[in-house]
Design a protein around this motif. Structure first.
Motif, PDB file in Angstrom:
ATOM      1  N   LYS A   1      -7.621   7.095   6.227  1.00 34.61           N
ATOM      2  CA  LYS A   1      -6.252   7.571   6.151  1.00 34.61           C
ATOM      3  C   LYS A   1      -5.540   7.204   7.448  1.00 34.61           C
ATOM      4  O   LYS A   1      -6.015   7.502   8.538  1.00 34.61           O
ATOM      5  CB  LYS A   1      -6.219   9.084   5.931  1.00 34.61           C
ATOM      6  CG  LYS A   1      -4.815   9.640   5.683  1.00 34.61           C
ATOM      7  CD  LYS A   1      -4.860  11.134   5.358  1.00 34.61           C
ATOM      8  CE  LYS A   1      -5.433  11.363   3.964  1.00 34.61           C
ATOM      9  NZ  LYS A   1      -5.334  12.797   3.574  1.00 34.61           N
TER      10      LYS A   1
ATOM     11  N   GLN B   1       0.884  -1.158   0.000  1.00 36.74           N
ATOM     12  CA  GLN B   1       0.000   0.000   0.000  1.00 36.74           C
ATOM     13  C   GLN B   1       0.922   1.207   0.000  1.00 36.74           C
ATOM     14  O   GLN B   1       1.445   1.591   1.043  1.00 36.74           O
ATOM     15  CB  GLN B   1      -0.911   0.005   1.233  1.00 36.74           C
ATOM     16  CG  GLN B   1      -1.936   1.123   1.239  1.00 36.74           C
ATOM     17  CD  GLN B   1      -3.069   0.874   0.252  1.00 36.74           C
ATOM     18  OE1 GLN B   1      -3.531  -0.245   0.104  1.00 36.74           O
ATOM     19  NE2 GLN B   1      -3.507   1.924  -0.419  1.00 36.74           N
TER      20      GLN B   1
ATOM     21  N   GLU C   1      -3.747   6.162   2.334  1.00 32.74           N
ATOM     22  CA  GLU C   1      -5.205   6.070   2.301  1.00 32.74           C
ATOM     23  C   GLU C   1      -5.576   4.645   1.921  1.00 32.74           C
ATOM     24  O   GLU C   1      -5.195   4.152   0.858  1.00 32.74           O
ATOM     25  CB  GLU C   1      -5.780   7.074   1.297  1.00 32.74           C
ATOM     26  CG  GLU C   1      -7.286   7.229   1.437  1.00 32.74           C
ATOM     27  CD  GLU C   1      -7.791   8.509   0.785  1.00 32.74           C
ATOM     28  OE1 GLU C   1      -8.866   8.460   0.172  1.00 32.74           O
ATOM     29  OE2 GLU C   1      -7.108   9.544   0.894  1.00 32.74           O
ATOM     30  N   ILE C   2      -6.302   3.981   2.796  1.00 33.92           N
ATOM     31  CA  ILE C   2      -6.598   2.560   2.648  1.00 33.92           C
ATOM     32  C   ILE C   2      -8.046   2.372   2.203  1.00 33.92           C
ATOM     33  O   ILE C   2      -8.978   2.898   2.832  1.00 33.92           O
ATOM     34  CB  ILE C   2      -6.375   1.805   3.981  1.00 33.92           C
ATOM     35  CG1 ILE C   2      -5.009   2.161   4.582  1.00 33.92           C
ATOM     36  CG2 ILE C   2      -6.537   0.318   3.776  1.00 33.92           C
ATOM     37  CD1 ILE C   2      -3.832   1.839   3.719  1.00 33.92           C
ATOM     38  N   ASP C   3      -8.231   1.623   1.143  1.00 35.49           N
ATOM     39  CA  ASP C   3      -9.573   1.313   0.655  1.00 35.49           C
ATOM     40  C   ASP C   3     -10.216   0.294   1.592  1.00 35.49           C
ATOM     41  O   ASP C   3      -9.736  -0.829   1.735  1.00 35.49           O
ATOM     42  CB  ASP C   3      -9.487   0.751  -0.761  1.00 35.49           C
ATOM     43  CG  ASP C   3     -10.861   0.386  -1.331  1.00 35.49           C
ATOM     44  OD1 ASP C   3     -11.887   0.645  -0.678  1.00 35.49           O
ATOM     45  OD2 ASP C   3     -10.900  -0.172  -2.451  1.00 35.49           O
ATOM     46  N   VAL C   4     -11.310   0.688   2.242  1.00 38.20           N
ATOM     47  CA  VAL C   4     -12.026  -0.217   3.151  1.00 38.20           C
ATOM     48  C   VAL C   4     -13.501  -0.302   2.748  1.00 38.20           C
ATOM     49  O   VAL C   4     -14.371  -0.561   3.574  1.00 38.20           O
ATOM     50  CB  VAL C   4     -11.886   0.241   4.622  1.00 38.20           C
ATOM     51  CG1 VAL C   4     -10.463   0.044   5.121  1.00 38.20           C
ATOM     52  CG2 VAL C   4     -12.318   1.695   4.791  1.00 38.20           C
ATOM     53  N   SER C   5     -13.765  -0.094   1.457  1.00 37.48           N
ATOM     54  CA  SER C   5     -15.146  -0.016   0.986  1.00 37.48           C
ATOM     55  C   SER C   5     -15.910  -1.325   1.156  1.00 37.48           C
ATOM     56  O   SER C   5     -17.145  -1.313   1.232  1.00 37.48           O
ATOM     57  CB  SER C   5     -15.171   0.413  -0.483  1.00 37.48           C
ATOM     58  OG  SER C   5     -14.400  -0.462  -1.278  1.00 37.48           O
ATOM     59  N   LYS C   6     -15.213  -2.448   1.229  1.00 38.25           N
ATOM     60  CA  LYS C   6     -15.930  -3.730   1.362  1.00 38.25           C
ATOM     61  C   LYS C   6     -16.249  -4.070   2.815  1.00 38.25           C
ATOM     62  O   LYS C   6     -16.832  -5.113   3.098  1.00 38.25           O
ATOM     63  CB  LYS C   6     -15.129  -4.854   0.716  1.00 38.25           C
ATOM     64  CG  LYS C   6     -13.799  -5.160   1.377  1.00 38.25           C
ATOM     65  CD  LYS C   6     -13.106  -6.318   0.652  1.00 38.25           C
ATOM     66  CE  LYS C   6     -11.767  -6.664   1.311  1.00 38.25           C
ATOM     67  NZ  LYS C   6     -11.105  -7.787   0.622  1.00 38.25           N
TER      68      LYS C   6
ATOM     69  N   CYS D   1     -10.988  -5.379  10.477  1.00 42.74           N
ATOM     70  CA  CYS D   1     -12.128  -4.984   9.644  1.00 42.74           C
ATOM     71  C   CYS D   1     -13.176  -6.089   9.622  1.00 42.74           C
ATOM     72  O   CYS D   1     -12.853  -7.272   9.525  1.00 42.74           O
ATOM     73  CB  CYS D   1     -11.668  -4.705   8.215  1.00 42.74           C
ATOM     74  SG  CYS D   1     -10.248  -3.594   8.087  1.00 42.74           S
TER      75      CYS D   1
ATOM     76  N   HIS E   1     -15.504   5.156   2.398  1.00 43.20           N
ATOM     77  CA  HIS E   1     -14.920   4.140   1.524  1.00 43.20           C
ATOM     78  C   HIS E   1     -13.430   3.951   1.750  1.00 43.20           C
ATOM     79  O   HIS E   1     -12.863   2.955   1.316  1.00 43.20           O
ATOM     80  CB  HIS E   1     -15.180   4.504   0.058  1.00 43.20           C
ATOM     81  CG  HIS E   1     -16.634   4.643  -0.261  1.00 43.20           C
ATOM     82  ND1 HIS E   1     -17.507   3.589  -0.193  1.00 43.20           N
ATOM     83  CD2 HIS E   1     -17.368   5.730  -0.630  1.00 43.20           C
ATOM     84  CE1 HIS E   1     -18.729   4.005  -0.513  1.00 43.20           C
ATOM     85  NE2 HIS E   1     -18.665   5.306  -0.779  1.00 43.20           N
ATOM     86  N   SER E   2     -12.795   4.884   2.416  1.00 43.79           N
ATOM     87  CA  SER E   2     -11.362   4.760   2.671  1.00 43.79           C
ATOM     88  C   SER E   2     -11.043   5.402   4.010  1.00 43.79           C
ATOM     89  O   SER E   2     -11.813   6.217   4.534  1.00 43.79           O
ATOM     90  CB  SER E   2     -10.548   5.432   1.558  1.00 43.79           C
ATOM     91  OG  SER E   2     -10.788   6.817   1.532  1.00 43.79           O
TER      92      SER E   2
ATOM     93  N   TRP F   1     -14.697   7.838   8.252  1.00 46.31           N
ATOM     94  CA  TRP F   1     -14.427   7.254   6.942  1.00 46.31           C
ATOM     95  C   TRP F   1     -15.708   6.709   6.341  1.00 46.31           C
ATOM     96  O   TRP F   1     -16.677   6.431   7.034  1.00 46.31           O
ATOM     97  CB  TRP F   1     -13.400   6.123   7.068  1.00 46.31           C
ATOM     98  CG  TRP F   1     -13.848   5.024   8.005  1.00 46.31           C
ATOM     99  CD1 TRP F   1     -13.713   4.993   9.358  1.00 46.31           C
ATOM    100  CD2 TRP F   1     -14.549   3.832   7.655  1.00 46.31           C
ATOM    101  NE1 TRP F   1     -14.264   3.863   9.881  1.00 46.31           N
ATOM    102  CE2 TRP F   1     -14.772   3.115   8.852  1.00 46.31           C
ATOM    103  CE3 TRP F   1     -14.990   3.296   6.448  1.00 46.31           C
ATOM    104  CZ2 TRP F   1     -15.442   1.895   8.877  1.00 46.31           C
ATOM    105  CZ3 TRP F   1     -15.635   2.076   6.464  1.00 46.31           C
ATOM    106  CH2 TRP F   1     -15.864   1.390   7.676  1.00 46.31           C
TER     107      TRP F   1
END
Length: 741
Positions: free
Chosen positions: A726, A672, A701-706, A739, A723-724, A721
């Motif tokens: 930081k 990342q 910035e980490i994608d955590v949308s799922k 998560c 969808h992402s 947050w």
């Protein structure tokens, strides 16, 4: 004796992340001091305490036992709802055993019995001990273990038995002799050879000998082991058969005796990188663990920045070496255990190293955090620190411990406590194996390893290149598993996009055919130089390559030479015998789809004549690396020892070449930005473990949308947050996001 009411049993403990500490070393301090330390551990969230028993202490006269101190401590642990981890020390055998069986002593290569009888746990927990191929010594050992388990097994809060603390005899270091050449072990060796070769004709054909009676079959006894079939088989036998038999017998008796059938394991001082012996250990037990002392020498003498070359140790290089060492060794231990088995750091450094006059740095909280979370990133499911209170023995005085010699806490102790409590919030994620299967694996071949140990100049290269490959991949952000040659026939081998074969100097045609089948079915094979140069029977292969590997790679061998190290250095190069022995240092130049890339040549330089293969690397006008389509897959043969560049003479060009090669094989990094990423996955929960290997903080910035819920493992605040998210990861540190889907 009566049992106290116990509220923490084996089944409850299995739902936890085991966070433990070794209570003390023999001789024990007062019971009141030990109980006070145990209560302190409990207050700080530790749920496990290790007690180490000693055969010499616990049966000082034959048939005279005293387990009262263990009963008292185990019952006190039960009152505190703490599990107990029992470690056996059977190498520290009682003196009466040697008087009863004078011929149970191990015998050195020179035929002289080993006189050493351990009086205390230092040095080395009583190693090498008596020879347990002796039927009387083995019988009395098993009788003692049965009595121990019968007495202590009544306590339900015992959760695990450890039957060998740091497996091995260490005889050359401790008593100056290789072991064991006694009549009982030599008989055991011959019985194993009969199973392997069938009869004397089979043995003579393999060894190129003319024995007419099994009684004359012996390992050879040169001062330094020579590369002969006898020595390779002997080395394999002692490490993988003789030791494993002792493990199996101890485990068998405990399983037959323990009414609750608690797990039986053992641990190594460290896995032997490049060797397959740890797979054989693991398969004789419920699981295999390892010690881990990150600050006790993470460098190899050949490494860039190694203090052995009289350079002042660099802080960042030292920290990185420690992290890579932890990641490597627990990736190895994770891989050699059966699927679903625990992965334990059975001894974990809690304080500074102390080795006689020498003392190391006192670990700071950031060290403890970095070490623990790096281990967790490589799959560890339990950690037991060595030790709770500072060591009392002079040889390791005041060393290794979470607590100092006096006082109720330290900053490192508080940090270990904090992290342990955090991991135990998610025991299904961290207390059980939950590392995803990697997309690539590194192959290990124990016969190749043992053969190379008989060649003085070659013995370290297999471990060094395997270790270097792991570091290259770790820094590229590519997770990796290790697989033993015994796993090549498993259908699951096809799950790996890439199978990497480091320095396969000796290779049987059976192994080569298994690799061919892997490629034919669509796999990508990457091999370093000289695959099968020496046959499995320890003779030179005509054509200088395994015939099967030559066919899979689409080449014929053309030339082989040693290659000099950059700058006329001699980290691993023996002195030249004369002019022309070494080629000049070189970067191999990329060809075809690798045009514009380059890769450093180390140790060997092998060139090829292409038949169906295409060149991907060249030196002058000669091919030094090729790719060949074979069935549905591809075989890459690189004519040098690449892995050394992971830790020695490091350069960006080689790393770039490797990354490009792996991308072409369908393996991409999981970084990342500049952060390395490892994962633990259990059900709908996932741990994202971000490692910052640089000397400055990284904001990403980490994608955590799922995910529908994201928490920081250690409770650090996360900004709002959707969808992402930081995050900031400090220099040389680790941050974990938990998560939920």
């Amino acid at each position: 004796m009566g049992k106290e009411k116990i509220t923490l049993n084996k089944q409850q403990f299995e739902k936890l992340f085991p966070l433990g500490s070794h209570l003390c070393r023999e001789p024990m301090p007062s019971m009141s001091e030990l109980k006070a330390d145990m209560e302190n551990l409990k207050r700080h969230g530790f749920n496990l305490v290790k007690l180490q028993e000693h055969w010499m202490v616990d049966e000082p006269l034959e048939g005279v036992y005293d387990f009262s101190k263990y009963h008292e401590l185990i019952e006190h642990a039960a009152k505190l709802d703490m599990g107990v981890y029992i470690g056996l020390t059977c190498e520290q055998a009682p003196g009466w055993l040697y008087r009863k069986y004078p011929d149970c002593r191990m015998v050195g290569k020179d035929g002289i019995p080993v006189a050493y009888e351990a009086q205390t746990t230092l040095p080395a927990d009583g190693k090498p001990g008596p020879c347990y191929d002796h039927p009387g010594a083995m019988g009395d050992q098993l009788r003692f273990i049965k009595r121990l388990v019968t007495e202590l097994g009544q306590h339900e809060n015992i959760v695990v038995w450890n039957i060998w603390q740091e497996i091995g005899y260490w005889s050359e270091y401790l008593v100056g002799a290789e072991v064991c050449y006694c009549p009982y072990t030599l008989h055991h060796f011959r019985q194993w050879l009969k199973q392997k070769y069938g009869d004397l004709d089979g043995l003579n054909k393999a060894w190129n000998t003319n024995y007419q009676d099994w009684e004359y079959v012996l390992p050879s006894r040169e001062r330094e082991s020579y590369c002969l079939p006898q020595n390779v088989d002997w080395n394999y036998f002692m490490k993988n058969v003789q030791v494993v038999n002792v493990l199996k017998e101890r485990a068998r008796v405990i399983h037959e005796t323990d009414p609750l059938n608690r797990p039986v394991f053992a641990h190594v001082g460290a896995p032997i990188i490049g060797s397959g012996v740890d797979w054989n250990y693991a398969r004789s037990l419920d699981f295999l663990g390892s010690s881990m002392y990150p600050a006790w020498g993470a460098f190899h003498n050949w490494d860039d920045g190694a203090p052995a070359r009289r350079e002042k140790p660099n802080k960042q290089e030292t920290i990185l070496a420690e992290m890579c060492d932890i990641a490597l060794k627990f990736d190895y231990i994770r891989s050699c255990n059966r699927k679903g088995a625990p992965i334990w750091a059975a001894e974990f450094q809690g304080g500074r190293t102390s080795n006689g006059f020498f003392i190391g740095r006192v670990p700071q909280p950031e060290d403890i955090r970095r070490w623990m979370l790096t281990a967790v990133a490589s799959g560890v499911t339990g950690i037991s620190f060595w030790v709770t209170r500072a060591e009392i023995a002079a040889a390791e005085a005041d060393g290794f411990s979470l607590l100092d010699s006096i006082g109720e806490t330290t900053t490192r102790y508080e940090e270990a406590s904090r992290i342990g409590k955090a991991l135990n919030k998610y025991p299904e994620l961290f207390g059980k194996p939950s590392s995803p299967v990697a997309k690539m694996a590194i192959m290990v071949n124990e016969y190749n390893y043992q053969l190379l140990q008989t060649i003085k100049e070659a013995s370290e290269h297999i471990s060094y290149t395997t270790r270097g490959w792991h570091r290259l991949l770790w820094e590229l952000g590519i997770p990796v598993d290790f697989v033993d040659i015994s796993q090549l026939k498993d259908e699951s081998i096809s799950n790996y996009n890439v199978l990497l074969v480091p320095f396969p100097f000796s290779m049987s045609e059976e192994v080569a055919k298994d690799l061919a089948a892997y490629v034919r079915k669509g796999g990508n094979l990457i091999s370093e130089a000289c695959p099968g140069r020496i046959t499995a029977n320890v003779y030179a292969c005509r054509g200088e390559l395994s015939p099967t590997m030559a066919s899979v790679c689409g080449v014929r061998h053309k030339g082989l030479t040693l290659i000099s190290e950059p700058g006329d250095k001699d980290r691993w190069s023996p002195p030249a015998l004369g002019w022309g022995q070494y080629a000049e240092p070189a970067m191999l130049i990329g060809e075809g789809e690798f045009a514009g890339k380059s890769l450093r040549a180390n140790v060997y330089l092998e060139t090829y004549e292409c038949e169906s293969a295409k060149p991907i690397l060249s030196i002058g006008q000669e091919a030094a690396g090729v790719v060949n389509t074979y069935g549905e897959g591809k075989a890459y043969l690189i004519g040098t020892i690449v892995g050394h560049n992971g830790t020695a003479y490091r350069d960006s060009e080689t790393r770039d070449f490797i990354q490009t090669l792996l991308e072409k094989c369908g393996v991409k990094n999981e970084r990342q930005d500049k952060l390395l990423l490892r994962k633990r996955v259990a059900g709908n929960r996932e741990a994202l473990i971000f490692i910052n290997p640089t000397d400055g903080p990284i904001i990403a910035e980490i994608d955590v949308s799922k995910f529908n819920k994201v928490e920081d493992l250690l409770g650090d605040e996360l900004p709002n947050w959707e969808h992402s998210v930081k995050i900031t990861v400090p220099a040389m540190d680790i941050r974990v996001l938990v998560c939920n889907r």
